[in-house]
Design a protein around this motif. Structure first.
Motif, PDB file in Angstrom:
ATOM      1  N   GLU A 104      53.581   6.160  22.914  1.00 42.06           N
ATOM      2  CA  GLU A 104      52.828   7.210  22.232  1.00 42.06           C
ATOM      3  C   GLU A 104      52.494   6.777  20.806  1.00 42.06           C
ATOM      4  OE1 GLU A 104      54.862  10.945  21.851  1.00 42.06           O
ATOM      5  OE2 GLU A 104      53.003  12.006  21.347  1.00 42.06           O
ATOM      6  N   LEU A 105      53.475   6.178  20.142  1.00 42.84           N
ATOM      7  CA  LEU A 105      53.247   5.731  18.769  1.00 42.84           C
ATOM      8  C   LEU A 105      52.100   4.722  18.712  1.00 42.84           C
ATOM      9  CD1 LEU A 105      53.976   5.432  15.764  1.00 42.84           C
ATOM     10  CD2 LEU A 105      55.593   3.654  16.431  1.00 42.84           C
ATOM     11  N   LEU A 106      52.133   3.735  19.601  1.00 40.73           N
ATOM     12  CA  LEU A 106      51.094   2.701  19.587  1.00 40.73           C
ATOM     13  C   LEU A 106      49.720   3.310  19.885  1.00 40.73           C
ATOM     14  CD1 LEU A 106      53.187  -0.028  21.385  1.00 40.73           C
ATOM     15  CD2 LEU A 106      52.275  -0.208  19.049  1.00 40.73           C
ATOM     16  N   ALA A 107      49.692   4.268  20.808  1.00 43.82           N
ATOM     17  CA  ALA A 107      48.418   4.915  21.141  1.00 43.82           C
ATOM     18  C   ALA A 107      47.875   5.681  19.928  1.00 43.82           C
ATOM     19  CB  ALA A 107      48.599   5.861  22.332  1.00 43.82           C
ATOM     20  N   ARG A 108      48.775   6.356  19.220  1.00 41.40           N
ATOM     21  CA  ARG A 108      48.334   7.118  18.032  1.00 41.40           C
ATOM     22  C   ARG A 108      47.846   6.175  16.935  1.00 41.40           C
ATOM     23  NH1 ARG A 108      50.048  12.518  17.496  1.00 41.40           N
ATOM     24  NH2 ARG A 108      50.656  13.221  19.549  1.00 41.40           N
ATOM     25  N   ILE A 109      48.552   5.073  16.750  1.00 44.35           N
ATOM     26  CA  ILE A 109      48.136   4.114  15.728  1.00 44.35           C
ATOM     27  C   ILE A 109      46.734   3.605  16.058  1.00 44.35           C
ATOM     28  CG2 ILE A 109      48.543   1.782  14.803  1.00 44.35           C
ATOM     29  CD1 ILE A 109      51.511   2.323  14.864  1.00 44.35           C
ATOM     30  N   ASP A 110      46.525   3.249  17.321  1.00 48.17           N
ATOM     31  CA  ASP A 110      45.209   2.762  17.736  1.00 48.17           C
ATOM     32  C   ASP A 110      44.132   3.815  17.507  1.00 48.17           C
ATOM     33  OD1 ASP A 110      46.030   0.318  18.413  1.00 48.17           O
ATOM     34  OD2 ASP A 110      46.001   0.609  20.583  1.00 48.17           O
TER      35      ASP A 110
END
Ligand code: CA
Length: 229
Positions: A104-110
């Protein structure tokens, strides 16, 4: 991307650093708000834990925003609505509630990085088009290229979201813009936050523009930008 992790819990910071590096990011870690303020100018992305030993996370966010447009995702263990709304008002681009998954974190960063770098948000510089980047509505003037807003010639300081919301309203001034459309345009189609966030931003825009008459609420539908009497 160069990511600054602001986190006072070393175990969490280590795990974050390792995961972010695994996905190709460069990571710097600081454990306090004051260090975060010092490092903010030299990073491309900030992951900001709100529970820091020295400064309130909201305060850190606001002070970073005064000097930099670096994308910020706030991370909080305090799930109350008030905190999230205040964080967005303070200039955070998104937030995550602990515990969250690395995916989820990586998706939000992207998603945040894409939004910030999207061509729509950064119009090309060209003297030929510069007049089209400037929208004027009565005493209100908004420049999409410099992202500056003036009312009666006075500069009005807006957060990135407030600016985007005003630009969305101004794109069809006088007409009612639907809530869903505004949320899609200004936040993101996958926005899972409360729609109260929109109302809060409308409220802060009204006060910064100098009066609530600028933005009319149309109950159950949306908002309309009008010239105050
Ligand atoms: Ca903490």
């Amino acid at each position: 991307m160069q990511v600054l992790v602001v986190e006072d819990d070393k175990r969490i910071a280590d795990a974050l650093t390792e995961a972010l590096q695994r996905f190709g990011h460069e990571v710097d870690w600081v454990a306090s708000g004051s260090e975060a303020l010092e490092a903010a100018g030299n990073t491309e992305f900030m992951l900001l834990d709100l529970g820091l030993p020295d400064l309130d996370g909201q305060e850190v966010c606001r002070r970073v925003r005064e000097q930099s447009a670096v994308p910020i995702i706030a991370v909080t263990a305090r799930a109350e609505e008030l905190d999230r709304v205040l964080m967005l008002q303070a200039g955070a681009d998104d937030y995550l509630i602990k515990p969250y998954s690395m995916r989820e974190l990586l998706a939000r960063i992207d998603a945040v990085a894409r939004r910030v770098q999207s061509p729509a948000a950064v119009p090309t510089e060209s003297s030929e088009t510069s007049t089209e980047e400037r929208c004027v509505f009565g005493p209100l003037s908004l420049d999409l290229r410099t992202r500056q807003v003036e009312v009666d010639g006075e500069l009005v300081k807006l957060t990135r979201r407030e600016f985007d919301l005003l630009a969305a309203l101004l794109s069809d001034a006088g007409a009612v813009r639907r809530r869903e459309d505004l949320i899609n345009e200004v936040w993101d189609p996958n926005w899972h936050g409360s729609t109260r966030t929109l109302d809060v931003h409308v409220g802060s825009l009204r006060s910064k523009l100098g009066g609530r008459d600028w933005i009319q609420s149309v109950r159950g539908v949306g908002f309309r930008l009008v010239l105050p009497e």
